[in-house]
Design a protein around this motif. Structure first.
Motif, PDB file in Angstrom:
ATOM      1  N   SER A  40       0.816  -1.217   0.000  1.00 24.15           N
ATOM      2  CA  SER A  40       0.000   0.000   0.000  1.00 24.15           C
ATOM      3  C   SER A  40       0.846   1.261   0.000  1.00 24.15           C
ATOM      4  CB  SER A  40      -0.928  -0.013   1.223  1.00 24.15           C
ATOM      5  OG  SER A  40      -1.805  -1.116   1.161  1.00 24.15           O
ATOM      6  N   THR A  41       2.087   1.145  -0.454  1.00 27.61           N
ATOM      7  CA  THR A  41       2.961   2.309  -0.501  1.00 27.61           C
ATOM      8  C   THR A  41       2.358   3.408  -1.368  1.00 27.61           C
ATOM      9  OG1 THR A  41       4.786   0.725  -0.407  1.00 27.61           O
ATOM     10  CG2 THR A  41       5.350   3.025  -0.805  1.00 27.61           C
ATOM     11  N   GLY A  42       1.689   3.012  -2.455  1.00 23.08           N
ATOM     12  CA  GLY A  42       1.069   4.012  -3.315  1.00 23.08           C
ATOM     13  C   GLY A  42       0.040   4.833  -2.564  1.00 23.08           C
ATOM     14  N   GLY A  43      -0.767   4.170  -1.741  1.00 28.36           N
ATOM     15  CA  GLY A  43      -1.741   4.884  -0.923  1.00 28.36           C
ATOM     16  C   GLY A  43      -1.076   5.774   0.103  1.00 28.36           C
ATOM     17  N   MET A  44      -0.016   5.251   0.725  1.00 27.70           N
ATOM     18  CA  MET A  44       0.716   6.051   1.698  1.00 27.70           C
ATOM     19  C   MET A  44       1.304   7.299   1.037  1.00 27.70           C
ATOM     20  SD  MET A  44       2.796   3.043   3.679  1.00 27.70           S
ATOM     21  CE  MET A  44       1.975   1.773   4.651  1.00 27.70           C
ATOM     22  N   ASN A  45       1.910   7.113  -0.128  1.00 29.54           N
ATOM     23  CA  ASN A  45       2.517   8.252  -0.813  1.00 29.54           C
ATOM     24  C   ASN A  45       1.477   9.280  -1.234  1.00 29.54           C
ATOM     25  OD1 ASN A  45       4.913   6.932  -0.499  1.00 29.54           O
ATOM     26  ND2 ASN A  45       5.259   6.522  -2.669  1.00 29.54           N
ATOM     27  N   GLY A  46       0.300   8.781  -1.651  1.00 30.69           N
ATOM     28  CA  GLY A  46      -0.763   9.705  -2.022  1.00 30.69           C
ATOM     29  C   GLY A  46      -1.270  10.507  -0.842  1.00 30.69           C
ATOM     30  N   LEU A  47      -1.408   9.857   0.300  1.00 29.28           N
ATOM     31  CA  LEU A  47      -1.919  10.533   1.490  1.00 29.28           C
ATOM     32  C   LEU A  47      -0.911  11.528   2.066  1.00 29.28           C
ATOM     33  CD1 LEU A  47      -3.740   7.522   3.179  1.00 29.28           C
ATOM     34  CD2 LEU A  47      -4.818   9.587   2.252  1.00 29.28           C
ATOM     35  N   ASP A  64       1.464  12.899   0.079  1.00 25.38           N
ATOM     36  CA  ASP A  64       1.909  13.703  -1.060  1.00 25.38           C
ATOM     37  C   ASP A  64       3.430  13.695  -1.164  1.00 25.38           C
ATOM     38  OD1 ASP A  64       1.602  15.238  -3.331  1.00 25.38           O
ATOM     39  OD2 ASP A  64       1.579  17.151  -2.253  1.00 25.38           O
ATOM     40  N   ARG A  65       4.001  12.503  -1.021  1.00 21.42           N
ATOM     41  CA  ARG A  65       5.459  12.341  -1.079  1.00 21.42           C
ATOM     42  C   ARG A  65       5.794  11.048  -1.820  1.00 21.42           C
ATOM     43  NH1 ARG A  65       8.751  14.603   2.877  1.00 21.42           N
ATOM     44  NH2 ARG A  65       9.848  12.606   3.180  1.00 21.42           N
ATOM     45  N   PHE A  66       6.769  11.084  -2.720  1.00 27.45           N
ATOM     46  CA  PHE A  66       7.302   9.872  -3.344  1.00 27.45           C
ATOM     47  C   PHE A  66       8.390   9.365  -2.414  1.00 27.45           C
ATOM     48  CE2 PHE A  66       9.872   7.818  -6.919  1.00 27.45           C
ATOM     49  CZ  PHE A  66       9.027   6.725  -6.997  1.00 27.45           C
ATOM     50  N   GLN A  67       7.983   8.500  -1.490  1.00 28.24           N
ATOM     51  CA  GLN A  67       8.862   8.128  -0.396  1.00 28.24           C
ATOM     52  C   GLN A  67       8.943   6.618  -0.226  1.00 28.24           C
ATOM     53  OE1 GLN A  67       6.989   9.880   3.122  1.00 28.24           O
ATOM     54  NE2 GLN A  67       5.708   8.072   3.395  1.00 28.24           N
ATOM     55  N   GLU A  68       9.845   6.211   0.674  1.00 28.94           N
ATOM     56  CA  GLU A  68      10.012   4.803   1.006  1.00 28.94           C
ATOM     57  C   GLU A  68       8.794   4.307   1.805  1.00 28.94           C
ATOM     58  OE1 GLU A  68      12.466   2.968  -0.034  1.00 28.94           O
ATOM     59  OE2 GLU A  68      13.959   4.451  -0.684  1.00 28.94           O
ATOM     60  N   PHE A  69       8.637   2.985   1.841  1.00 27.54           N
ATOM     61  CA  PHE A  69       7.553   2.368   2.599  1.00 27.54           C
ATOM     62  C   PHE A  69       7.648   2.742   4.084  1.00 27.54           C
ATOM     63  CE2 PHE A  69       6.224  -1.382   5.145  1.00 27.54           C
ATOM     64  CZ  PHE A  69       4.865  -1.353   4.853  1.00 27.54           C
ATOM     65  N   ALA A  70       6.506   3.001   4.704  1.00 28.73           N
ATOM     66  CA  ALA A  70       6.453   3.391   6.112  1.00 28.73           C
ATOM     67  C   ALA A  70       5.987   2.199   6.956  1.00 28.73           C
ATOM     68  CB  ALA A  70       5.509   4.575   6.296  1.00 28.73           C
ATOM     69  N   ASP A 120       5.866   1.702  10.140  1.00 28.54           N
ATOM     70  CA  ASP A 120       5.150   2.037  11.367  1.00 28.54           C
ATOM     71  C   ASP A 120       4.036   3.046  11.107  1.00 28.54           C
ATOM     72  OD1 ASP A 120       6.721   0.375  13.037  1.00 28.54           O
ATOM     73  OD2 ASP A 120       8.312   1.892  13.051  1.00 28.54           O
ATOM     74  N   TRP A 121       3.456   2.943   9.940  1.00 28.25           N
ATOM     75  CA  TRP A 121       2.390   3.867   9.529  1.00 28.25           C
ATOM     76  C   TRP A 121       1.266   3.935  10.557  1.00 28.25           C
ATOM     77  CZ3 TRP A 121       1.471   7.108   5.307  1.00 28.25           C
ATOM     78  CH2 TRP A 121       0.149   7.500   5.097  1.00 28.25           C
ATOM     79  N   LEU A 122       0.797   2.801  11.029  1.00 25.47           N
ATOM     80  CA  LEU A 122      -0.341   2.777  11.952  1.00 25.47           C
ATOM     81  C   LEU A 122      -0.002   3.361  13.317  1.00 25.47           C
ATOM     82  CD1 LEU A 122      -2.028  -0.657  11.129  1.00 25.47           C
ATOM     83  CD2 LEU A 122      -2.869   1.644  10.611  1.00 25.47           C
ATOM     84  N   ASN A 123       1.288   3.489  13.606  1.00 21.45           N
ATOM     85  CA  ASN A 123       1.702   4.119  14.860  1.00 21.45           C
ATOM     86  C   ASN A 123       1.946   5.612  14.684  1.00 21.45           C
ATOM     87  OD1 ASN A 123       1.648   1.689  16.352  1.00 21.45           O
ATOM     88  ND2 ASN A 123       3.708   1.155  15.611  1.00 21.45           N
ATOM     89  N   GLY A 124       1.568   6.135  13.532  1.00 19.98           N
ATOM     90  CA  GLY A 124       1.687   7.567  13.295  1.00 19.98           C
ATOM     91  C   GLY A 124       2.971   8.005  12.635  1.00 19.98           C
ATOM     92  N   ASP A 125       3.899   7.053  12.361  1.00 20.32           N
ATOM     93  CA  ASP A 125       5.165   7.406  11.718  1.00 20.32           C
ATOM     94  C   ASP A 125       4.975   7.304  10.206  1.00 20.32           C
ATOM     95  OD1 ASP A 125       7.759   8.005  11.173  1.00 20.32           O
ATOM     96  OD2 ASP A 125       8.623   6.208  12.080  1.00 20.32           O
TER      97      ASP A 125
END
Length: 392
Positions: free
Chosen positions: A264-271, A273-279, A281-286
């Motif tokens: 879901s990196t594409g969704g993360m990057n869209g939310l 607004d960054r072309f970034q590495e996979f997160a 710890d996304w669900l922990n707010g990072d």
């Protein structure tokens, strides 16, 4: 599945192995519809996934051209599809096949996770969660490179052309940012991006929905979307919005699958607004990770076909990132169309002329030398002997 595992145990990495065409009825239907001969190959990636790649040999009943006569081309599909479904909705002959008619040696990839690329040397995609432990970045690091190496070996060519659509562009952007000097500059003539995607247009209001659905799937024992166990996974979590999605129908299930939260990196990057590495710890707010630095792309030439009405990977976003790339770039605006046009209508005379213009092999050193000698030859009074070389 056992057959795929057996292939993986014996296949060398980055080398094609033959596969029975009867195992790929959906692609066979496409080839029968338009009248082309083809073959199926499997290739093992450096991280041990087994991918299927289709090689179009030519029109049925026609004499085959020498492989690579105008160049070998790898075509990589987008998200929510595979190599077959990318071709299914064209109004007329898909551009993949028109390139064959134009004299190109065409190979069609299927990313890991799609139906025809569920193999692995040790992991079973239906029962091992570890099989789905990857992101789209791994497609750029491993899937693309395995196919490119294998195509070079099979076709006996120096380099290949790469055409990516949507997700197929994002994974190549990532691969170039990390592997350009160590791999791509020696193996790829040029990259052509159709609907280039760096950051997808994901509305901010979907943030909570994203976190409560797809990002929760692993905690429910759901490691893939549209994967080999999707019917059972839906029963396990009927409360997710995915349960009512059109992607659950048998017709669309066959086309694609993806890792749930990991891909879901594409969704993360869209939310973000960054072309970034996979997160992780996304669900922990990072949610903020290092950017993928496309300014490090400095050597491989690229062409970008950018749809002016693209609402998925917007025109303005693509232009912003393309400006950061340091290698030679060509931007071709496709006016009045959107994201989906590239797998429905990208077969017009205008498009094919521009596409073929971008798929020209650079002159060899011998050709460059010959051209220089011709210049001398045409100078009045200049004799061949004076330059010490014979053109005869």
């Amino acid at each position: 599945m056992l057959a795929e595992l057996a292939i993986g145990l014996t296949a060398a990495k980055g080398i094609f192995e033959p596969a029975p065409v009867a195992d790929y009825p959906r692609f066979q239907d496409i080839m029968d519809k338009f009248g082309y001969e083809w073959e199926a190959k499997t290739v093992r990636t450096d991280d041990d996934y087994i991918l299927t790649t289709f090689h179009v040999l030519g029109k049925t009943g026609s004499a085959r051209q020498a492989a690579g006569s105008r160049g070998s081309v790898m075509i990589q599909h987008g998200d929510f599809e595979d190599g077959t479904s990318m071709m299914e909705k064209f109004d007329g002959t898909p551009f993949h096949l028109l390139l064959v008619d134009a004299g190109y040696d065409v190979w069609i990839g299927n990313n890991r996770g799609t139906m025809y690329s569920w193999g692995h040397t040790t992991l079973d995609s239906a029962s091992d969660p570890a099989y789905w432990d990857w992101t789209w970045a791994d497609m750029g690091l491993y899937d693309d490179t395995a196919n490119i190496r294998a195509i070079k070996a099979a076709a006996s060519v120096e380099k290949v052309f790469y055409i990516g659509y949507s997700q197929g562009t994002a994974q190549m952007h990532y691969g170039l940012a990390h592997l350009e000097s160590s791999f791509h500059v020696d193996n790829v003539y040029k990259v052509v991006h159709l609907a280039p995607c760096f950051v997808a247009n994901v509305p901010n209001f979907t943030h909570d929905l994203f976190n409560k659905t797809i990002m929760q799937f692993p905690s429910l024992g759901i490691y893939s979307i549209n994967g080999p166990t999707w019917d059972e996974d839906l029963k396990r979590s009927a409360r997710t919005t995915q349960a009512n999605s059109a992607t659950t129908t048998p017709a669309t299930r066959a086309r694609w699958a993806r890792a749930s939260s990991r891909s879901s990196t594409g969704g993360m990057n869209g939310l973000t607004d960054r072309f970034q590495e996979f997160a992780p710890d996304w669900l922990n707010g990072d949610e903020t990770m290092p950017l993928v630095d496309v300014s490090q792309i400095k050597q491989v030439p690229m062409a970008f076909f950018v749809a002016t009405r693209d609402k998925v990977c917007p025109h303005r976003t693509a232009k912003k990132y393309i400006e950061r790339i340091q290698s030679e770039t060509t931007i071709i605006d496709v006016k009045g169309v959107g994201h989906q046009w590239f797998h429905t209508g990208a077969n017009t005379d205008w498009f094919m002329t521009n596409l073929v213009d971008q798929l020209q092999k650079p002159p060899s050193d011998f050709e460059k030398l010959t051209k220089r000698l011709e210049v001398f030859r045409n100078i009045p009074g200049m004799q061949k002997q004076q330059i010490g070389l014979s053109l005869d």
